[in-house]
Scaffold this motif. Structure first.
Motif, PDB file in Angstrom:
ATOM      1  N   SER A  20       0.845  -1.186   0.000  1.00 35.20           N
ATOM      2  CA  SER A  20       0.000   0.000   0.000  1.00 35.20           C
ATOM      3  C   SER A  20       0.880   1.235   0.000  1.00 35.20           C
ATOM      4  CB  SER A  20      -0.902   0.020   1.242  1.00 35.20           C
ATOM      5  OG  SER A  20      -1.743  -1.097   1.284  1.00 35.20           O
ATOM      6  N   CYS A  21       0.362   2.289  -0.586  1.00 36.58           N
ATOM      7  CA  CYS A  21       1.056   3.569  -0.582  1.00 36.58           C
ATOM      8  C   CYS A  21       0.016   4.639  -0.275  1.00 36.58           C
ATOM      9  CB  CYS A  21       1.724   3.831  -1.919  1.00 36.58           C
ATOM     10  SG  CYS A  21       2.450   5.475  -2.073  1.00 36.58           S
ATOM     11  N   ALA A  22       0.141   5.243   0.905  1.00 33.32           N
ATOM     12  CA  ALA A  22      -0.780   6.290   1.324  1.00 33.32           C
ATOM     13  C   ALA A  22      -0.185   7.649   0.995  1.00 33.32           C
ATOM     14  CB  ALA A  22      -1.046   6.174   2.821  1.00 33.32           C
ATOM     15  N   SER A  24      -0.463  11.900   1.193  1.00 31.70           N
ATOM     16  CA  SER A  24      -1.035  13.049   1.890  1.00 31.70           C
ATOM     17  C   SER A  24      -1.525  14.052   0.857  1.00 31.70           C
ATOM     18  CB  SER A  24       0.027  13.704   2.778  1.00 31.70           C
ATOM     19  OG  SER A  24       1.050  14.252   1.960  1.00 31.70           O
ATOM     20  N   ARG A  71      -6.062   1.646  -7.306  1.00 35.24           N
ATOM     21  CA  ARG A  71      -6.052   2.822  -6.453  1.00 35.24           C
ATOM     22  C   ARG A  71      -7.446   3.096  -5.929  1.00 35.24           C
ATOM     23  NH1 ARG A  71      -3.755   7.569  -9.772  1.00 35.24           N
ATOM     24  NH2 ARG A  71      -4.405   8.819  -7.966  1.00 35.24           N
ATOM     25  N   LYS A  75      -9.518   7.098  -0.536  1.00 31.91           N
ATOM     26  CA  LYS A  75      -8.611   6.803   0.577  1.00 31.91           C
ATOM     27  C   LYS A  75      -7.196   7.317   0.320  1.00 31.91           C
ATOM     28  CE  LYS A  75     -11.080   2.671   2.106  1.00 31.91           C
ATOM     29  NZ  LYS A  75     -10.983   1.214   2.403  1.00 31.91           N
ATOM     30  N   ASN A  76      -6.992   7.996  -0.796  1.00 29.14           N
ATOM     31  CA  ASN A  76      -5.655   8.498  -1.144  1.00 29.14           C
ATOM     32  C   ASN A  76      -4.609   7.386  -1.103  1.00 29.14           C
ATOM     33  OD1 ASN A  76      -6.830  11.006  -1.310  1.00 29.14           O
ATOM     34  ND2 ASN A  76      -5.402  12.019   0.065  1.00 29.14           N
ATOM     35  N   THR A  77      -4.957   6.246  -1.628  1.00 32.26           N
ATOM     36  CA  THR A  77      -4.083   5.082  -1.518  1.00 32.26           C
ATOM     37  C   THR A  77      -3.987   4.339  -2.846  1.00 32.26           C
ATOM     38  OG1 THR A  77      -4.654   4.832   0.822  1.00 32.26           O
ATOM     39  CG2 THR A  77      -3.642   2.939  -0.252  1.00 32.26           C
ATOM     40  N   TYR A  79      -2.388   0.617  -4.445  1.00 33.75           N
ATOM     41  CA  TYR A  79      -2.024  -0.724  -4.000  1.00 33.75           C
ATOM     42  C   TYR A  79      -1.259  -1.469  -5.095  1.00 33.75           C
ATOM     43  CZ  TYR A  79      -5.860   0.376  -0.804  1.00 33.75           C
ATOM     44  OH  TYR A  79      -6.678   0.994   0.097  1.00 33.75           O
TER      45      TYR A  79
END
Length: 123
Positions: A20-22, A24, A71, A75-77, A79
Motif C-alpha cells: 500500500s502507498c498512502a 497526503s 487505487r 482513501k488516497n491510496t 495498492y
C-alpha cells in the motif's frame, strides 16, 4: 505530496503480498501513480503504473499476469497486489506520483517518491 509505503515483508516463493502507498494532500486524484523497485546493485526499475482515473495501467513484462495495481482515490491510496512471487522479485519497492501523468514507465516523469518498503522472497 508525501508518500508512505507499507506491506512489505518476507515471504516464500509462490505466495502473495499486497503493498500500500498512502498519500497526503487533497489532490491525490490528479496524480498518476507508479511502483518501482530496486534490487541490491541494480538500477531502480519500473514495475507498474496507473492513471489518475484508473483507466490506464501499465506493467513491466516480468510481472504481467502476477501483479495488479489499483487505487482508491477516496482513501488516497494506491495498492500493488503481488501474486506468485519469485525470488527475483526481491527488492525495495517504491511508490511514486506523477502530477497529471498517465501511467508512465519513465522514472524521470515522477516528481514525488516514498521511502520504500522491503520485499524479500525466499526460495
Amino acid at each position: 505530496v508525501q508518500l508512505t509505503e507499507s506491506g512489505g515483508g518476507l515471504v516464500q516463493a509462490g505466495n502473495s503480498l499486497t503493498l500500500s502507498c498512502a498519500a497526503s494532500g487533497r489532490t491525490f486524484n490528479s496524480y498518476a501513480m507508479g511502483w518501482f523497485r530496486q534490487a541490491p546493485g541494480k538500477e531502480r526499475e519500473f514495475v507498474a503504473a496507473i492513471s489518475w482515473n484508473s483507466v490506464q495501467t501499465s506493467y513491466v513484462d516480468s510481472v504481467k499476469g502476477r501483479f495488479t495495481i489499483t487505487r482508491d482515490n477516496a482513501k488516497n491510496t494506491v495498492y500493488l497486489q503481488m501474486n506468485s512471487l519469485k525470488p527475483e522479485d526481491t527488492a525495495v519497492y517504491y511508490c511514486a506520483a506523477d502530477n497529471w501523468g498517465s501511467a508512465s514507465q519513465l522514472r524521470d516523469d515522477y516528481e514525488y517518491w516514498g521511502q520504500g518498503t522491503q520485499v524479500t522472497v525466499s526460495s
